[in-house]
Design a protein around this motif. Structure first.
Motif, PDB file in Angstrom:
ATOM      1  N   GLU B  12       0.854  -1.194   0.000  1.00  0.00           N
ATOM      2  CA  GLU B  12       0.000   0.000   0.000  1.00  0.00           C
ATOM      3  C   GLU B  12       0.900   1.258   0.000  1.00  0.00           C
ATOM      4  OE1 GLU B  12      -3.263   0.679  -0.023  1.00  0.00           O
ATOM      5  OE2 GLU B  12      -3.762  -1.441  -0.405  1.00  0.00           O
ATOM      6  N   ASN B  14       0.343   4.347   0.152  1.00  0.00           N
ATOM      7  CA  ASN B  14      -0.005   5.390   1.119  1.00  0.00           C
ATOM      8  C   ASN B  14       0.520   5.073   2.518  1.00  0.00           C
ATOM      9  OD1 ASN B  14      -1.291   6.670  -0.943  1.00  0.00           O
ATOM     10  ND2 ASN B  14      -3.325   5.786  -0.410  1.00  0.00           N
ATOM     11  N   ILE B  15       0.540   3.809   2.873  1.00  0.00           N
ATOM     12  CA  ILE B  15       1.055   3.410   4.176  1.00  0.00           C
ATOM     13  C   ILE B  15       2.580   3.600   4.203  1.00  0.00           C
ATOM     14  CG2 ILE B  15       1.350   1.459   5.753  1.00  0.00           C
ATOM     15  CD1 ILE B  15      -1.409   0.490   4.882  1.00  0.00           C
ATOM     16  N   LEU B  17       4.197   5.670   2.480  1.00  0.00           N
ATOM     17  CA  LEU B  17       4.402   7.114   2.541  1.00  0.00           C
ATOM     18  C   LEU B  17       4.398   7.626   3.983  1.00  0.00           C
ATOM     19  CD1 LEU B  17       4.609   9.405   0.335  1.00  0.00           C
ATOM     20  CD2 LEU B  17       2.185   9.837   0.789  1.00  0.00           C
ATOM     21  N   ALA B  18       3.421   7.185   4.748  1.00  0.00           N
ATOM     22  CA  ALA B  18       3.281   7.635   6.135  1.00  0.00           C
ATOM     23  C   ALA B  18       4.464   7.172   6.988  1.00  0.00           C
ATOM     24  CB  ALA B  18       1.974   7.103   6.708  1.00  0.00           C
ATOM     25  N   PHE B  21       7.691   8.998   6.200  1.00  0.00           N
ATOM     26  CA  PHE B  21       7.726  10.319   6.846  1.00  0.00           C
ATOM     27  C   PHE B  21       8.165  10.221   8.298  1.00  0.00           C
ATOM     28  CE2 PHE B  21       5.785  13.576   9.486  1.00  0.00           C
ATOM     29  CZ  PHE B  21       6.141  14.748   8.846  1.00  0.00           C
ATOM     30  N   LEU B  22       7.534   9.245   9.025  1.00  0.00           N
ATOM     31  CA  LEU B  22       7.824   9.109  10.450  1.00  0.00           C
ATOM     32  C   LEU B  22       9.295   8.737  10.683  1.00  0.00           C
ATOM     33  CD1 LEU B  22       4.588   7.211  11.584  1.00  0.00           C
ATOM     34  CD2 LEU B  22       5.212   9.589  12.111  1.00  0.00           C
ATOM     35  N   GLN B  24      11.935   9.137   8.597  1.00  0.00           N
ATOM     36  CA  GLN B  24      12.868  10.171   8.170  1.00  0.00           C
ATOM     37  C   GLN B  24      12.891  11.322   9.175  1.00  0.00           C
ATOM     38  OE1 GLN B  24      11.623  11.149   4.175  1.00  0.00           O
ATOM     39  NE2 GLN B  24      12.720   9.396   3.290  1.00  0.00           N
ATOM     40  N   ARG B  25      11.750  11.559   9.797  1.00  0.00           N
ATOM     41  CA  ARG B  25      11.650  12.621  10.789  1.00  0.00           C
ATOM     42  C   ARG B  25      12.574  12.324  11.974  1.00  0.00           C
ATOM     43  NH1 ARG B  25       9.055  13.644  15.022  1.00  0.00           N
ATOM     44  NH2 ARG B  25       8.749  15.837  15.563  1.00  0.00           N
ATOM     45  N   PHE B 108      -1.970   1.255  13.054  1.00  0.00           N
ATOM     46  CA  PHE B 108      -1.002   1.400  14.151  1.00  0.00           C
ATOM     47  C   PHE B 108      -1.016   2.836  14.676  1.00  0.00           C
ATOM     48  CE2 PHE B 108       1.044   2.297  10.172  1.00  0.00           C
ATOM     49  CZ  PHE B 108       1.764   3.462  10.419  1.00  0.00           C
ATOM     50  N   ASP B 109      -0.358   3.001  15.838  1.00  0.00           N
ATOM     51  CA  ASP B 109      -0.216   4.328  16.422  1.00  0.00           C
ATOM     52  C   ASP B 109       1.170   4.855  16.036  1.00  0.00           C
ATOM     53  OD1 ASP B 109      -1.369   6.261  18.571  1.00  0.00           O
ATOM     54  OD2 ASP B 109       0.768   5.987  19.059  1.00  0.00           O
ATOM     55  N   ASN B 110       1.200   6.064  15.450  1.00  0.00           N
ATOM     56  CA  ASN B 110       2.469   6.628  14.968  1.00  0.00           C
ATOM     57  C   ASN B 110       3.551   6.606  16.051  1.00  0.00           C
ATOM     58  OD1 ASN B 110       1.228   7.078  12.594  1.00  0.00           O
ATOM     59  ND2 ASN B 110       1.144   9.339  12.768  1.00  0.00           N
ATOM     60  N   ASP B 111       3.210   7.118  17.265  1.00  0.00           N
ATOM     61  CA  ASP B 111       4.185   7.228  18.348  1.00  0.00           C
ATOM     62  C   ASP B 111       4.686   5.846  18.785  1.00  0.00           C
ATOM     63  OD1 ASP B 111       3.780   9.889  18.174  1.00  0.00           O
ATOM     64  OD2 ASP B 111       2.317   9.975  19.834  1.00  0.00           O
TER      65      ASP B 111
END
Lengths: 908, 124
Positions: B12, B14-15, B17-18, B21-22, B24-25, B108-111
């Protein structure tokens, strides 16, 4: 030859028999059976060969040639069937404690007393002439020995001067002592059997001795004798069938009569069934007995021919066996021949009279005494067992007296064989009821009674009555002119049938009417319950062996009364024995005032039947046993049981097969359900998975926008927000399609069928979707929409199909030069819609799965498609609901073509 | 300290992608793969410290990818985190048996994902 010598020898011979019988009985009492051997059994069966065989066959052969053989061919022909027939008779009789042929037949027809009486009467009246010829033969023998070469002595003035009278008395005494020594519940007399077997050896040896003497001493062997006989015109005639006047029909009747006689003659039934110690003896008897018949007949013709050539017509041919040795001066051989004939006569008389007396006392005297309360009633408590024996002895005397009377009045005018055949014909009347009873369950007592009566009446009218008329005892006019002057009632030419000899004629008519009435009446009457039970017991005896008789009546009686009753008939010791046996068997103890249940009553009755016959036993038992009121239900149940037992096996088998099929079906159904369950579970898993994926993107990306808003540039933010919208669309599309599937599969929303034009529908839809195609850079080409294509369909559903196919084609067509061709047209009675793209095509392995739920094509170039995997499944379902079909054709790299076929409206 | 490398595997986009981002941040180096085979190729070249792995993908599924990686000696140090919509106990067991360190369920939870990755890098 002196009378005293002959009488002395005879007495010595009888004494020898007594010794043998006494010795065997003594051993039997000690539990050691000396007669339980197949050879003894086979030899005792030879009681079939009487003075008739010994003297009469020769006599018959001098006039009828080989026709004397008929009565031996019947039994020999039947012997191979004994394994089925005789064994069955024995098994039934052991199971039912049958004591005579009358007992057997009446037991079969529901222990019917009328039948017992009828059979007994037929047997007694039919057999009396037969016994009479034994007496006559012995008297002849003595006369021949004492007066050979002289003119026959004049008939004695007083009966006490007649040798025959004293012979009768002697025979009666001998039988009374032999046959009624004790009252055995099974009517087994081992001593008697041993003596009979011994007599069979004596008569065979004596006859063979005479035969050898005549053939090899008087003549020079068979060759010499027969060549001389052929040279003599008087005897040559006897050596051909034609010359003897014996027609094939007569031969057949003779065979048939003797075939019946070997099983139905009271003495044969007694020896072969009642006295049988084991059914295992039957197979050996099957060949030993015919062998015996062969041996005893070998010399009949030689003796007859020799006698005829020696004496001409001067001497009664029935006496040739004695006369021939005498003519050669061989007095000792003549005496031996006489002893042989005497032995044949005594064995017949003893067994026949014993068997008849059992029947006579059990079925006629005892029931009469019971009815008049002279016997077994409350007032006479004297020992019934000894009274029973007295009745037997009186019966024997009576039987022999009748035989003597018959011989004096009627029998004198006929030769031995003719008189014997009259008896055979009488006994043959029992055949339909007897044999039918063993193999035909439907036979009823009414049928048996009708058959027996008509057979007996016809027999009496055609055979004994005319002979009595001839003897001057009856007016002779009915013989000449028919009864009441009706010529079709002439006893020797009944209904105009005049070309037969009296025996054949009588046998033909009596057996014909007997069998016919038996069958017709049986078919048209309803059997009683007891009759049904007994019928099943007889016909299907193999089912019941070892088991107790299924009694229809539930009866109870006081144990005391039962005991008193048994005492009266069987004596104290035997009664105690029976009660002990029952207690041991049932594990109960019986006290006097206790009420005996049906099984004890039945047990007692079975034992009592051994002493006085089944019909009488039932009568007696009824005097003490009260029948419980049995409900209709119970009767039905018992009736059912009989039928059920037969049906059961068959049903079980059918049920078994049915069950097996059912199990298979259930397993298959279960498997299918499990499959459905699995499919459902799979569907839910897949749907949740498909839902989770967009939710995951939405959750993660929206959280990113929320948490790190300041870190995101405008383009990124725009991109992420666009994804949120697309993924939300994806979720709602998925939800819609799942609901669609649910609706279609459960028929929740029936199709809204209307008249539609597929051309118009395709054109509209394609126009509507061309915008999307243009956005994707694909060109849409329509063809065939000019002419209308009428179909009956649900507009919305059909549009759904077209949209699905078109959007799929647009999605998968070539990215650079996308081209989608849409074509409609007719094919026979169907309309065709083809949607062709120029994309990568569908791999062959996928082509079959493409219409399944959640099957999606991944193209390496485009990554994951934005579909739900449900579109084609829904499309296919809709098309099939409209009675159409869908298929796909594709070559990898050359695009794919979906083709939908729907019925043309006129064809619907 | 060198920069940690994270391989993100999911069909997926889009997943991916998300997650990208997390990660690389947090300053990690990332690579993406959209199916199983691609993931194996990338892993061999990229030598990631951690693979965030989806299960249901066309071709080779996540469990098979994990097993292959565990058989490669040069990727001994590589940690595997399953991130999948398949959430039954049996799926989890299969995941751990195939050689994964952690099993997370979508959505899932980002954190939480970030914390798990951080700790895994810090404590091994």
């Amino acid at each position: 030859m002196g009378l005293s010598l002959i009488v002395g020898c005879s007495l010595a011979y009888i004494s020898l028999l007594f010794v043998i019988a006494w010795w065997v009985d003594k051993h039997a009492d000690q539990g050691k059976s000396l007669v339980s051997s197949p050879y003894v059994y086979a030899l005792s069966l030879a009681v079939y060969c009487t003075a008739w065989t010994f003297f009469g066959s020769v006599g018959r052969a001098t006039t009828g040639g080989l026709s004397f053989l008929g009565v031996y061919l019947g039994p020999s022909l039947l012997a191979p069937l004994w394994y089925m027939l005789l064994r069955k008779m024995i098994l039934i009789s052991k199971n039912q404690r049958i004591t005579s042929i009358a007992d057997f037949i009446s037991a079969r027809y529901g222990k019917n007393a009328t039948i017992a009486v009828l059979v007994t009467l037929i047997a007694v009246l039919g057999i009396v002439p037969y016994i009479s010829i034994q007496l006559k033969a012995v008297a002849f023998g003595i006369n021949t020995l004492t007066h050979f070469g002289e003119s026959p002595p004049p008939p004695p003035v007083h009966f006490w001067l007649d040798a025959g009278f004293w012979i009768t008395i002697a025979m009666a005494l001998f039988t009374a002592v032999f046959g009624t020594r004790k009252l055995d519940p099974n009517e087994r007399h081992e001593g008697l059997v041993a003596a009979i077997a011994f007599e069979s050896i004596v008569k065979l040896l004596a006859f063979l001795a005479v035969g050898i003497f005549v053939t090899f001493v008087i003549y020079g062997g068979f060759g010499d004798l027969f060549s001389k006989a052929i040279a003599n015109p008087d005897t040559a005639r006897l050596l051909s069938f034609e010359g003897t006047g014996t027609t094939p029909f007569t031969w057949n009747i003779l065979c048939l009569l003797s075939l019946f006689a070997i099983i139905l003659l009271p003495r044969q039934f007694h020896i072969s069934v009642v006295e049988n110690t084991s059914p295992r003896h039957v197979p050996k008897a099957m060949w030993v007995f015919p062998l015996y018949l062969l041996l005893i007949n070998v010399f009949v013709l030689p003796i007859a021919l020799a006698g005829k050539m020696t004496f001409g017509a001067a001497i009664d041919p029935d006496t040739f066996v004695i006369s021939l040795p005498l003519s050669q001066g061989a007095g000792w051989l003549a005496l031996a021949a006489f002893i042989g004939g005497f032995s044949a006569a005594t064995s017949m008389v003893v067994v026949e009279a014993t068997a008849l007396s059992i029947m006579f006392s059990n079925h006629i005297v005892v029931p009469m005494l019971i009815k008049t309360r002279r016997f077994g009633g409350e007032t006479s408590l004297v020992d019934g067992a000894s009274r029973l024996l007295d009745i037997r002895r009186v019966s024997i005397l009576l039987m022999l007296f009748l035989a003597y009377l018959y011989q004096k009045t009627v029998g004198n005018t006929y030769d031995l064989v003719s008189v014997g055949l009259i008896s055979f014909t009488a006994v043959a009347q029992l055949a339909p009821a007897f044999i039918g009873g063993m193999y035909w369950k439907r036979a009823t007592n009414q049928g048996a009674v009708a058959g027996l009566i008509v057979g007996f009446v016809l027999w009496a009218y055609c055979l004994p009555l005319p002979s009595m008329a001839k003897a001057g005892l009856l007016p002779g006019s009915f013989v000449e002119n028919g009864l009441f002057g009706l010529s079709f009632l002439k006893p020797y030419a009944l209904f105009g049938l005049s070309d037969l000899d009296p025996i054949t004629h009588a046998a033909f008519w009596s057996l014909l009417f007997n069998t016919w009435l038996y069958a017709i009446v049986s078919i048209n009457t309803k059997p009683s319950t007891l009759n049904l039970t007994q019928a099943d017991l007889f016909v299907n005896i193999h089912k019941y062996i070892g088991g107790q008789e299924a009694d229809v009546l539930k009866r109870e009686a006081k144990v005391d009364e039962l005991r008193r009753l048994l005492n009266r008939f069987l004596g104290e010791a035997r009664t105690i024995g029976i009660f002990n046996e029952y207690q041991a068997m049932s594990g109960t103890s019986l006290s006097g005032q206790q009420v005996a249940q049906a099984d004890l009553v039945n047990f007692a009755e079975t034992h009592l039947a051994g002493a006085i016959g089944a019909a009488s036993a039932r009568l007696v038992m009824d005097s003490v046993a009260k029948e419980e009121n049995i409900t209709m239900d119970e009767v039905m149940r018992i009736l059912e049981q009989t039928r059920e037992a037969v049906e059961h096996g068959r049903l079980m088998e059918a049920k078994n097969t049915e069950l097996k099929t059912l199990t298979l079906q259930l397993t298959a159904a279960n498997e299918q359900l499990k499959n459905l369950d699995r499919l459902k579970a799979d569907f839910i898993t897949t749907v949740t998975h498909e839902l989770r994926t967009p939710v995951t993107s939405i959750k993660s990306l929206s959280k990113i926008i929320l948490d790190y808003s300041d870190e995101l540039d405008a383009v990124r933010k725009q991109e992420y927000l666009q994804i949120l919208v697309t993924e939300s669309d994806r979720i709602s599309r998925l939800i819609n399609q799942v609901l669609d599937i649910e609706k279609i599969e459960t028929n929740e929303a029936p199709l809204q069928i209307e008249h539609l034009d597929l051309s118009e529908l395709v054109w509209h839809t394609a126009t509507g979707i061309s915008q999307l195609a243009a956005e994707r850079g694909a060109q849409l080409h329509l063809s065939g929409t000019e002419s209308p294509l009428p179909v009956m369909a649900d507009r919305d559903r059909l549009v759904q199909v077209i949209v699905n196919l078109l959007s799929n084609a647009i999605k998968f067509c070539d990215t650079e030069n996308g081209r989608v061709e849409v074509q409609v047209g007719r094919r026979g009675r169907m309309v065709v819609l083809t949607v062709r793209d120029n994309g990568a095509g569908i791999p062959p392995a996928m082509q079959r799965m493409i219409f399944d739920k959640f099957t999606q094509l991944h193209s390496p170039a485009k990554g994951k498609p934005q579909g739900t995997g449900l579109g084609l499944y829904i499309t296919k379902t809709i098309v099939e609901k409209h009675g159409g079909s869908i298929r796909v054709e594709s070559e990898p790299g050359k695009g794919a073509a979906f083709e939908v076929l729907l019925p043309l409206e006129s064809a619907v | 300290m060198r920069t940690a490398k994270i391989l993100i595997v999911d069909d997926e986009p889009n997943i991916v992608l998300a997650i990208e981002f997390l990660m690389q941040r947090e300053g990690y180096k990332t690579e993406k793969a959209f199916d199983g085979l691609q993931a194996l190729e990338m892993a061999a070249g990229f030598m990631p410290d951690i693979i965030i792995l989806d299960v249901m993908m066309p071709g080779l599924n996540g469990f098979d990818v994990s097993r292959h990686i565990r058989r490669a000696p040069e990727l001994e140090h590589c940690k595997i985190i399953f991130l999948t919509a398949k959430g039954t106990q049996r799926d989890k067991q299969t995941g751990y048996d195939s050689g994964a360190e952690t099993y997370l369920i979508k959505p899932f939870d980002n954190d939480e994902l970030v914390t798990v990755v951080q700790e895994m890098l810090a404590y091994g």
